[in-house]
Design an enzyme around this catalytic site. Sequence first.
Site, mmCIF file in Angstrom:
data_model
loop_
_atom_site.group_PDB
_atom_site.id
_atom_site.type_symbol
_atom_site.label_atom_id
_atom_site.label_comp_id
_atom_site.label_asym_id
_atom_site.label_seq_id
_atom_site.Cartn_x
_atom_site.Cartn_y
_atom_site.Cartn_z
ATOM 1 N N TRP B 352 47.622 38.379 40.513
ATOM 2 C CA TRP B 352 47.278 37.701 41.956
ATOM 3 C C TRP B 352 45.895 36.737 41.670
ATOM 4 O O TRP B 352 45.685 36.291 42.744
ATOM 5 C CB TRP B 352 46.855 38.844 42.690
ATOM 6 N N ASP B 353 45.515 36.919 40.510
ATOM 7 C CA ASP B 353 44.208 35.989 40.378
ATOM 8 C C ASP B 353 44.595 34.537 40.562
ATOM 9 O O ASP B 353 43.583 33.844 41.270
ATOM 10 C CB ASP B 353 44.083 35.936 38.684
ATOM 11 N N GLU B 479 41.147 48.867 41.565
ATOM 12 C CA GLU B 479 42.067 49.994 40.961
ATOM 13 C C GLU B 479 41.438 51.174 40.637
ATOM 14 O O GLU B 479 41.924 52.124 40.012
ATOM 15 C CB GLU B 479 42.249 49.097 39.522
ATOM 16 N N LYS B 589 35.749 49.391 41.740
ATOM 17 C CA LYS B 589 35.835 48.496 40.517
ATOM 18 C C LYS B 589 35.549 47.112 40.897
ATOM 19 O O LYS B 589 34.834 46.321 40.339
ATOM 20 C CB LYS B 589 37.219 48.570 39.985
ATOM 21 N N GLN B 590 35.956 46.710 42.038
ATOM 22 C CA GLN B 590 35.728 45.482 42.575
ATOM 23 C C GLN B 590 35.847 45.395 44.260
ATOM 24 O O GLN B 590 36.196 46.335 44.584
ATOM 25 C CB GLN B 590 36.824 44.636 42.081
#
Lengths: 754, 754
Positions: B352-353, B479, B589-590
């Site tokens: 998806w980046d 994640e 994580k993000q």
Amino acid sequence: MLKYEIKDFPLDQDNLMLAETLFHNANGYLGVRSNFEEGYPKNMDSIRGEYINGFYDFASSPQAEKLCGLVEEKQTMLNVADTQGIEIYIEGERFSMFEGEVLGRTRTLDMEAGTTLREVLWRSPKGKTVRIEIKRMASFALLPFFLIEYKVTPVDFSGEVKICSTHIGKVMNYFNPNDPRVAGESFEHLLVESIEVNNDVSYISSKTSKSDLCVCSAVKNVFSKEGKTEIVKEDGAVKEEYIGFISQGEVLTLYKYTILCDSVRYPNLSNETKENMEQALSTDINEWYEKQKAYLASFWENCAIDIVGKKDLNEAVHYNLYQLIQSVGKDPFSNITAKGLSGEGYEGHYFWDTEMYMQPFFTLTARDIAKNLIRYRYTILEYAKENARILGHKKGAAYPWRTIMGKECSGFFPAGSAQYHISGDVAYSIVSYYLATKDLELLRGCGAQVLIETARLWMDLGNYYRGKFHINEVTGPDEYTCLVNNNYYTNVLAQYNLRWAVKSFHLLKEAGLISDLIEKTQITEEELKEFEEAADKMYLPYDEETGINPQDDSFLQKKVWDLTTIPEDKKPLLLHYHPMYIYRYQVCKQADTVLAHFILEDAQDLETIRKSFAYYEKVTTHDSSLSTCIYSIVASRLGLEDKAYEYFGESAKLDLFNTHKNTKDGIHTANMGGTYMAIVYGFGGLRIKEEGLFLNPHLPKQWEGYQFRILFEDAKINVKRTQAECRITLLEGSKKNIHVYGKEYCLEKELVIY
Amino acid sequence: MLKYEIKDFPLDQDNLMLAETLFHNANGYLGVRSNFEEGYPKNMDSIRGEYINGFYDFASSPQAEKLCGLVEEKQTMLNVADTQGIEIYIEGERFSMFEGEVLGRTRTLDMEAGTTLREVLWRSPKGKTVRIEIKRMASFALLPFFLIEYKVTPVDFSGEVKICSTHIGKVMNYFNPNDPRVAGESFEHLLVESIEVNNDVSYISSKTSKSDLCVCSAVKNVFSKEGKTEIVKEDGAVKEEYIGFISQGEVLTLYKYTILCDSVRYPNLSNETKENMEQALSTDINEWYEKQKAYLASFWENCAIDIVGKKDLNEAVHYNLYQLIQSVGKDPFSNITAKGLSGEGYEGHYFWDTEMYMQPFFTLTARDIAKNLIRYRYTILEYAKENARILGHKKGAAYPWRTIMGKECSGFFPAGSAQYHISGDVAYSIVSYYLATKDLELLRGCGAQVLIETARLWMDLGNYYRGKFHINEVTGPDEYTCLVNNNYYTNVLAQYNLRWAVKSFHLLKEAGLISDLIEKTQITEEELKEFEEAADKMYLPYDEETGINPQDDSFLQKKVWDLTTIPEDKKPLLLHYHPMYIYRYQVCKQADTVLAHFILEDAQDLETIRKSFAYYEKVTTHDSSLSTCIYSIVASRLGLEDKAYEYFGESAKLDLFNTHKNTKDGIHTANMGGTYMAIVYGFGGLRIKEEGLFLNPHLPKQWEGYQFRILFEDAKINVKRTQAECRITLLEGSKKNIHVYGKEYCLEKELVIY
């Protein structure tokens, strides 16, 4: 006569593989599948195996994506040798069930004698008829001892009979090159290190590839009549040939003695193998048969189970109990595998099946065995602690979901390591044992320590949220929903575990037996208070609208899957749907909340249990063999007699009727224990609580009566229910206050309730 | 002068591996790591590789436990050849950076010229000094063309120079025998099928082991001075040796031409390889350099990015954008891998980046490239539909979490296939492209179809519960929490996807362009109504107590992990804690909900976004390289200037400063796009919505000014912010109503706001 017999059994692939399982011989230490000694034709598949409970190699278990803590090495139970091979040549014609003419064939399991029998009347292609009778026994009296008594009788001729008996050490576990799912697993786990022949006994010693364990198999062939014999060493094997002249009607018998010893139990492996063989040979064969009978007589006497008026069910129940005594390990190095010693399914791993489905039978009828099962869990306590660290926990013990020697083997953690409830199950089984026996010594020696370490796990696992103690990201017994928050079964069991950690401490303290526990666990009153508080504040999901305990926090918000719409070829669901898809539905593989309502029924009122049962029944596929027995028990509790009976039948017949279509891979031991539970806890209404013994025996209308026998504290109690009465007899021990049909009685000698 | 230069770079293991990545040459089709032509000493590790974007083999990806639908075969990008090898012998002494004396060394990336340069002044052990200059270029003008211009100048002697130039076809992907995590992956994916030499050009043709793809590499060595040459075929390789006499001060140049063609793009592989080589050779080398410069001049002109007053950041931003143009695929067979073409990390997979981090840059500055990225997703639509079926869905398209050719490669579905949001991300990028371009033709040709099929997925995935549309068992971008219910990011994106499926239908219908879509999708007004209803009733979690959008239904009930207590050696968490342990915490994580608040900011009021930002900031580790840029953008939105600036800096410097310590495995392309976004969407406040173009340019106090240039509809607009003013210039196209600092203006030629 406790016999299970099949005549003219079909000789096709599926039925032969099935019979290999159904007629296997085992004694809890070793197990031998019921393969034809002479083999099948080349194009037919066979799972040919001899196993030792708890003997394993390490095998790699690669993860598609490597993540911290994921299991990459498992243990696998090994096929240790092939000592079954016996070929017969009648005047040069090789006996085979697939050539010539089979005039009659019967296979019998004699559950009183502890033997299986294959009888064949065979006419060779050239017209010679022989009777062949093969009796097999895995001795309960001498665990490493397996015997084949092979009889040949010429019916209509006299002539030469050649017997070729093999002992093969170079064996592998089963794999099917046509099945891509198992092909990758073909691996030579066992390497033959030496082959010796001494006094006509052949010894093959082998070593595992990675686990550094050894096994020694010994074989001795004893022929009833002298003949010409020759023993030849081959590659990884020994072959003995016998040639004799047998007259018409004369019986030639080969007694083939096998001894299987492993280095787990026998540190002086080769000496001890020899000693065991000497012991086997030095005792008359009939004496071995008598010992076997005596062992089983005591076994049957202790459980005294009987169903009157339904022969097939009675046979099925006995079959199941017989398999339990065949499967259960008799030393602290072993336990009960999910498939017993009857096959390679689940790789010889031990699961929660033991504690929740099988141990109750032994707790109630054979305490030494039950105690040994607890000792096994105690021997792997350090691995359980290590496993907790791998899972990130700073304290406590997390029992592995599947294991042989103590390390986790589950390769898919959402349906494996996430099943934290197994630690609660182990704790529950210890408490159950204590309640049935009041054996403080076991609590002191190992039980309480396990209760403390598992309680610590819950403390590290859970957390308080808005005043309640929550347990997140776990999987309950139902593997069709994984990684959920506040699984009801897990939470209510954790609550029980925490409370009993505290209780066991106080029991030992009051008895002046606490010092060991404190030394081993460094437990403090403060920590015990934390246990108590978490137990008191344990969050147990309850839904006002439906009046049930939801299986977990989000179960009820998921889609409902109308199970009646699932086509037969899409069952079981786990083989046909991506796990994530299944997780998205309110669908259960097996009893989960319903099981909680059985084991800890006092946590909820009966109305909630009734509603839960009704709710979950609609969404349960029973794709697990651990399900129907529990539904039967709770249906009994709720007075749903027809359902109770139907679920019981499904459980009782599972293997004998191969209803899950996978009995070829091994029996379903947990379900077998479950069948017993459905009678005793279900129809019999047995509960053993802190408040004492409870009975509520109801008679299924299809039966004339039934009976079972249990140990409770120092007593042996017989419970017999007929249409006319419920008769409870104190066979041994002191008088007891017991609760029957909701009333308290004092059982002094016999209690008859009409 | 857009240059990135390092002098006297360390020659240790870590820095060399890092430089291999940082100075790699790529053009979106091929990529070559910056390995030393002459190699390293034997004991030093190197990831030596040449890659083609979208060229792959299938590789087995075994699952520890086999479950229905789990991925067991992945795609992996291959190292296709080694054409870098050049060894120099000075009067018999072999040049090596690790022997003799390196008197000076510089490595330069020239981002205007599109070349890298290594300059070395070297004195041999016997005291002869040479100057070596090595220029490399992956041509943007001729994609299969890679050039090494290798210059040797004797400084203090005249004598014999021998050059040995190799072309190796027998190559493998990187593996490190000392690292058990990658050792299992060593596999010969590429098999050399033929080696030919024609007109001094060597051709090596190879075939993949499973994917049935072919690659042909061609090499031609051109020397500036005549000498004795010999070409020798070796095992899987070709070697050319040159010997010449070079005078002091004279420059000997080797032009080493490489052509890499694959069968994905070149069906007549050997002919087309030859044609490409002929084309490369027939054009003067300086003309190739000019074409390269021209291509990049246009690239820089179109984005016109500039930061005034912070040289290092300006350099880092340009470096990042340069890597984007080096990485992005230029045909519908390829996309942008997570590591570009700079290394083997993530195996050359697309995530998806692309849509969420890199495509915005191309949508705003290079539409043809953006359009091509959408076309790639369209070419794999059928695989996405097939993937949806594998996941159990009866309809819709589920884009694979990681892929090259369209099939899912994620081996751990909780952090892979469960990231359903990727389908929403693809949909979002199509809508973004449409809003920026108003390109109805793209919607008609492929965009609307993708919107419909992804919308269908949400309908099949979700379900109504108590009046709201829920989406269960998915994983959001973060994640560190997997398989949750109602991930806010996923739900709000699904809502947008559903609405835009409907909108795109109506847009095409109004334009009279609807027939194709109906034919391809069989979409009906009724189904569109269902989309609309689900969007309207989409459940978006909101917590009254905290006033934030919880990341998912249960996020807030989990434990809080005090991130300040995590020791450095336990970071990143995913390498040191079992995933299940991490899942049990409120730890990210993000950016997840914070990312949703950026891309769909109008779904919540600013106060909620402010509270969410503050809440999630405390629990986010930024262990993913996709995180800080988003935090920077949302901090800008909230006026948190210091935070915005700090997060921006972390993003901008990630690879050049190797802050994640893994740049050796390849650059972090998504973060590079994120750096751009942090300027344009963050500091610049750009939004393109249905209501039009919004700008809100703020100047970080550390800067004197900045500038960027974008395409919007038919216009090219320059935005320049200095301390004194904000100057918005319409460079091309028709006048536009735009919103700046919350006010509407008509941009006719230039707008200056003080």
